[in-house]
Design a protein around this motif. Structure first.
Motif, mmCIF file in Angstrom:
data_model
loop_
_atom_site.group_PDB
_atom_site.id
_atom_site.type_symbol
_atom_site.label_atom_id
_atom_site.label_comp_id
_atom_site.label_asym_id
_atom_site.label_seq_id
_atom_site.Cartn_x
_atom_site.Cartn_y
_atom_site.Cartn_z
ATOM 1 N N ASP A 1 0.838 -1.187 0.000
ATOM 2 C CA ASP A 1 0.000 0.000 0.000
ATOM 3 C C ASP A 1 0.882 1.248 0.000
ATOM 4 O O ASP A 1 1.850 1.338 0.762
ATOM 5 C CB ASP A 1 -0.895 -0.023 1.243
ATOM 6 N N GLY A 2 0.559 2.191 -0.841
ATOM 7 C CA GLY A 2 1.412 3.365 -0.999
ATOM 8 C C GLY A 2 1.503 4.229 0.241
ATOM 9 O O GLY A 2 2.555 4.799 0.532
ATOM 10 N N LEU A 3 0.436 4.323 1.026
ATOM 11 C CA LEU A 3 0.424 5.197 2.195
ATOM 12 C C LEU A 3 1.078 4.537 3.412
ATOM 13 O O LEU A 3 1.918 5.132 4.075
ATOM 14 C CB LEU A 3 -1.014 5.603 2.529
ATOM 15 N N THR A 4 0.701 3.304 3.687
ATOM 16 C CA THR A 4 1.127 2.657 4.937
ATOM 17 C C THR A 4 2.343 1.756 4.788
ATOM 18 O O THR A 4 2.953 1.371 5.782
ATOM 19 C CB THR A 4 -0.028 1.816 5.492
ATOM 20 N N LYS A 5 2.672 1.364 3.552
ATOM 21 C CA LYS A 5 3.808 0.489 3.246
ATOM 22 C C LYS A 5 3.602 -0.942 3.751
ATOM 23 O O LYS A 5 4.557 -1.722 3.782
ATOM 24 C CB LYS A 5 5.128 1.039 3.818
ATOM 25 N N ILE A 6 2.402 -1.289 4.134
ATOM 26 C CA ILE A 6 2.105 -2.683 4.448
ATOM 27 C C ILE A 6 1.489 -3.326 3.203
ATOM 28 O O ILE A 6 1.239 -2.650 2.203
ATOM 29 C CB ILE A 6 1.152 -2.804 5.654
ATOM 30 N N TYR A 7 1.222 -4.638 3.239
ATOM 31 C CA TYR A 7 0.690 -5.320 2.070
ATOM 32 C C TYR A 7 -0.620 -4.687 1.612
ATOM 33 O O TYR A 7 -1.415 -4.216 2.442
ATOM 34 C CB TYR A 7 0.434 -6.799 2.375
ATOM 35 N N ASN A 8 -0.823 -4.708 0.295
ATOM 36 C CA ASN A 8 -2.113 -4.277 -0.233
ATOM 37 C C ASN A 8 -3.068 -5.476 -0.267
ATOM 38 O O ASN A 8 -2.687 -6.615 0.036
ATOM 39 C CB ASN A 8 -1.972 -3.608 -1.598
ATOM 40 N N ARG A 9 -4.290 -5.230 -0.646
ATOM 41 C CA ARG A 9 -5.326 -6.279 -0.615
ATOM 42 C C ARG A 9 -4.974 -7.450 -1.525
ATOM 43 O O ARG A 9 -5.104 -8.617 -1.138
ATOM 44 C CB ARG A 9 -6.672 -5.663 -1.019
ATOM 45 N N PHE B 1 -10.569 -5.387 10.882
ATOM 46 C CA PHE B 1 -10.948 -4.267 11.745
ATOM 47 C C PHE B 1 -10.903 -2.963 10.964
ATOM 48 O O PHE B 1 -10.191 -2.860 9.955
ATOM 49 C CB PHE B 1 -10.052 -4.197 12.994
ATOM 50 N N ASP B 2 -11.661 -2.011 11.411
ATOM 51 C CA ASP B 2 -11.617 -0.688 10.782
ATOM 52 C C ASP B 2 -11.679 0.390 11.855
ATOM 53 O O ASP B 2 -11.940 0.130 13.033
ATOM 54 C CB ASP B 2 -12.712 -0.507 9.724
ATOM 55 N N ILE B 3 -11.373 1.611 11.428
ATOM 56 C CA ILE B 3 -11.292 2.744 12.353
ATOM 57 C C ILE B 3 -12.691 3.284 12.594
ATOM 58 O O ILE B 3 -13.446 3.563 11.643
ATOM 59 C CB ILE B 3 -10.367 3.839 11.764
ATOM 60 N N ASP B 4 -13.037 3.429 13.876
ATOM 61 C CA ASP B 4 -14.373 3.930 14.227
ATOM 62 C C ASP B 4 -14.520 5.413 13.842
ATOM 63 O O ASP B 4 -13.623 6.223 14.081
ATOM 64 C CB ASP B 4 -14.610 3.767 15.735
ATOM 65 N N TYR B 5 -15.648 5.702 13.223
ATOM 66 C CA TYR B 5 -16.032 7.083 12.881
ATOM 67 C C TYR B 5 -14.941 7.790 12.039
ATOM 68 O O TYR B 5 -14.668 8.969 12.219
ATOM 69 C CB TYR B 5 -16.314 7.902 14.151
ATOM 70 N N PHE B 6 -14.372 7.039 11.110
ATOM 71 C CA PHE B 6 -13.282 7.611 10.305
ATOM 72 C C PHE B 6 -13.793 8.729 9.395
ATOM 73 O O PHE B 6 -13.101 9.728 9.174
ATOM 74 C CB PHE B 6 -12.615 6.518 9.465
ATOM 75 N N LYS B 7 -15.010 8.589 8.872
ATOM 76 C CA LYS B 7 -15.575 9.637 8.001
ATOM 77 C C LYS B 7 -15.702 10.954 8.774
ATOM 78 O O LYS B 7 -15.461 12.031 8.225
ATOM 79 C CB LYS B 7 -16.930 9.195 7.463
ATOM 80 N N GLU C 1 -5.867 15.006 4.923
ATOM 81 C CA GLU C 1 -4.460 14.884 5.320
ATOM 82 C C GLU C 1 -4.349 14.333 6.741
ATOM 83 O O GLU C 1 -3.554 13.437 7.018
ATOM 84 C CB GLU C 1 -3.767 16.243 5.225
ATOM 85 N N THR C 2 -5.184 14.841 7.635
ATOM 86 C CA THR C 2 -5.196 14.316 9.006
ATOM 87 C C THR C 2 -5.733 12.894 9.016
ATOM 88 O O THR C 2 -5.261 12.036 9.779
ATOM 89 C CB THR C 2 -6.062 15.217 9.907
ATOM 90 N N GLY C 3 -6.717 12.623 8.155
ATOM 91 C CA GLY C 3 -7.227 11.254 8.033
ATOM 92 C C GLY C 3 -6.124 10.280 7.661
ATOM 93 O O GLY C 3 -6.033 9.172 8.210
ATOM 94 N N ASP C 4 -5.235 10.680 6.726
ATOM 95 C CA ASP C 4 -4.098 9.833 6.353
ATOM 96 C C ASP C 4 -3.159 9.631 7.535
ATOM 97 O O ASP C 4 -2.615 8.535 7.739
ATOM 98 C CB ASP C 4 -3.338 10.467 5.180
ATOM 99 N N GLN C 5 -2.968 10.681 8.318
ATOM 100 C CA GLN C 5 -2.100 10.558 9.498
ATOM 101 C C GLN C 5 -2.675 9.551 10.492
ATOM 102 O O GLN C 5 -1.937 8.787 11.119
ATOM 103 C CB GLN C 5 -1.945 11.923 10.173
ATOM 104 N N GLY D 1 -10.229 1.388 2.500
ATOM 105 C CA GLY D 1 -9.877 2.742 2.893
ATOM 106 C C GLY D 1 -9.365 2.834 4.316
ATOM 107 O O GLY D 1 -8.208 3.144 4.565
ATOM 108 N N GLU D 2 -10.255 2.545 5.324
ATOM 109 C CA GLU D 2 -9.842 2.583 6.729
ATOM 110 C C GLU D 2 -9.951 1.195 7.348
ATOM 111 O O GLU D 2 -9.974 1.027 8.558
ATOM 112 C CB GLU D 2 -10.704 3.578 7.521
ATOM 113 N N GLU D 3 -9.987 0.164 6.488
ATOM 114 C CA GLU D 3 -10.172 -1.214 6.938
ATOM 115 C C GLU D 3 -8.866 -1.993 6.779
ATOM 116 O O GLU D 3 -8.165 -1.861 5.777
ATOM 117 C CB GLU D 3 -11.284 -1.883 6.136
#
Length: 520
Positions: free
Chosen positions: A356-364, A390-396, A405-409, A433-435
């Motif tokens: 994954d380009g943002l996190t550098k972990i494996y992509n799907r 798992f996903d991030i609660d209330y990410f939207k 930008e803060t969402g990416d952080q 996205g956030e999963e």
């Protein structure tokens, strides 16, 4: 007597005509001849010298002789150094622009001295008419600069002969006719000039214009039979030094015996002081790494070298044997090919394909591929495999409030927290996205739930510091385990997704499993 004078002048004129022919040939074939410009100028000044000498022979007064002598020195002064420059080009010797300029200093001064001789007499102390049985000539008393010019001319001719002779053993038989022609083109005028300077020529006449008839004929013969100048052998040393690939030459005992300029750039610590030592002993000092296993014939290996500036370079090392004429082993060659850019490009493509380009972990895609392999292996060994979604609660809400930008952080922060907890043999990927998704080899559902709980707790207790202040992040988790041989990755991820949905329905910031509930 008149017919003899005519014969002498005609012979000199023939030399001039042959020189002119060579010049025209070089002009029309200039695109095929390396150094054609130098050769044309070389031939042109020789032709000026020869024709000026012919006019001098037919002169009746001292003033006419002086005028034609000045014209002669256009060739006499510059031809030797132009010939030497041509030879250097032929044998592939590189000479700097400064050295080339310095080579023309004495000829230029000579030309000035000849033109202005009547004021200083440093070239000719005196120049008087002398009657002989054939034609009008001059009695010359040489000056100081004449000696300097003569020494320089002889040195240029001798240097050309020596440089060409040194190429004999390095030149293939097919090119030796060319080499002989060029040697004669320097040697014959040199001997003739020496005879003239020693005052041994018949009647005090300059024999060089006459012998140029011979050398020009030899050039023409060589051009027609060996394609002289259009096919020029390249010195092995020049090839060796100009190669982009680094080459190290070892003897049969793996001792360093030679290397080219490219290797010196690749391995800055390598210098001639290492010659004679075993490369295996030198290598760790040069690269900081053990010597690669490239002793087998035609073997190949890729190495990475860290340079002092902090930049890393990747080289592909290829090995090949060198055998003597009788087939005996003489040594080996190591060729270093710079593949840094190629390796970097491959790594970039790998990053795009696997991570994954943002996190550098494996992509799907990569996660699915590796998880299927993990399931197949676990089935063969009878081991369990568990999955966590798992996903991030209330990410939207985070994106809408603070911006993408803060969402990416936040996403990067969640990954960093997880990586402090999970084991190296676990597969961790960004599923959407956030999963996120985790594959746990040899882990039961209970162990998967416990791991999810540790991640959940750590996220809850580790807020993210941003320019907007502290942001507390929580996540909801769903876990599932393979129980039956016919469980597929798709079915297990569906079970984990259903458990995740239950965690969200239960109020978020929870861990749910496909069968039991484990929560805070």
């Amino acid at each position: 007597m008149g017919s003899q004078v005519t014969m002498y002048i005609s012979l000199v004129a023939v030399s001039g005509v042959l020189c002119s022919f060579l010049g025209f040939y070089a002009y029309f074939r200039r695109k095929e001849i390396p150094g054609a410009r130098t050769f044309m100028i070389y031939i042109a000044v020789q032709a000026i010298y020869i024709f000026a000498y012919a006019f001098q022979l037919s002169s009746d007064t001292l003033e006419e002789i002086k005028r034609w002598t000045v014209a002669e020195y256009i060739g006499i002064a510059f031809a030797p150094v132009l010939g030497l420059k041509l030879i250097l080009r032929y044998i592939g010797k590189q000479v700097s622009r400064l050295v080339l300029t310095a080579m023309f200093v004495i000829p230029s001064i000579t030309m000035v001295m000849v033109i202005t001789n009547d004021w200083h007499h440093l070239f000719y102390k005196s120049l008087e008419l002398r009657e002989n049985t054939l034609l009008l000539s001059t009695e010359v008393v040489i000056g100081e600069w004449y000696i300097v010019h003569g020494t320089f001319t002889f040195s240029c001719l001798l240097a050309g002969v020596i440089l060409l002779s040194m190429q004999w053993n390095k030149t293939k038989k097919a090119y030796r006719k060319q080499l002989v022609t060029l040697i004669c083109g320097q040697f014959i005028p040199m001997i003739s000039a020496f005879i003239y300077l020693m005052g041994l020529s018949p009647g005090g006449m300059d024999p060089v214009p006459y012998v140029m008839c011979i050398t020009s004929a030899m050039y023409i013969w060589a051009i027609l039979t060996t394609r002289l100048l259009t096919i020029v052998p390249i010195a092995k040393e020049h090839i060796f030094e100009s190669m982009r690939e680094g080459v190290i030459v070892l003897d049969s005992a793996d001792r360093l015996i030679d290397f080219n300029r490219a290797v010196s750039r690749m391995l800055p610590g390598l210098h001639t002081g290492w010659i004679g030592r075993k490369l295996e002993e030198c290598w760790p000092h040069l690269t900081g790494a053990p010597f690669p296993d490239v002793r087998r014939p035609d073997s190949m290996q890729e190495i990475r070298i860290e340079h002092t500036a902090g930049a890393a370079a990747c080289y592909q090392i290829r090995s090949s044997l060198v055998r003597g004429r009788n087939g005996e082993l003489a040594g080996s060659l190591l060729m270093l090919i710079d593949v840094t850019e190629q390796t970097q490009l491959q790594n970039q493509l790998k990053q795009l394909a696997y991570y994954d380009g943002l996190t550098k972990i494996y992509n799907r895609t990569q996660f699915i591929h590796r998880s299927k392999e993990m399931l197949q292996q676990a089935e063969q060994q009878g081991d369990p495999v568990s999955f966590i979604l798992f996903d991030i609660d209330y990410f939207k809400r985070i994106n809408d409030t603070y911006g993408h930008e803060t969402g990416d952080q936040v996403i990067v922060h969640v990954v960093a927290v997880c990586q402090r907890i999970i084991e190296p043999d676990m597969l961790f990927a960004r599923y959407g996205g956030e999963e996120f998704v985790l594959a746990l080899p040899s882990a039961t559902l209970r162990e998967a739930g416990e791991l999810a709980e540790r991640i959940r707790t750590s996220l809850e207790r580790t807020p993210l510091e941003t320019v907007h202040g502290e942001i507390r992040t929580t996540s909801s988790f769903g876990a599932a385990q393979s129980f039956r041989p016919d469980d597929t990755l798709e079915s297990l991820l569906r079970d984990a997704d259903a458990a995740l949905y239950e965690a969200k329905r239960g109020g978020r910031n929870r861990v749910s499993t496909a069968n039991v509930d484990v929560h805070s």
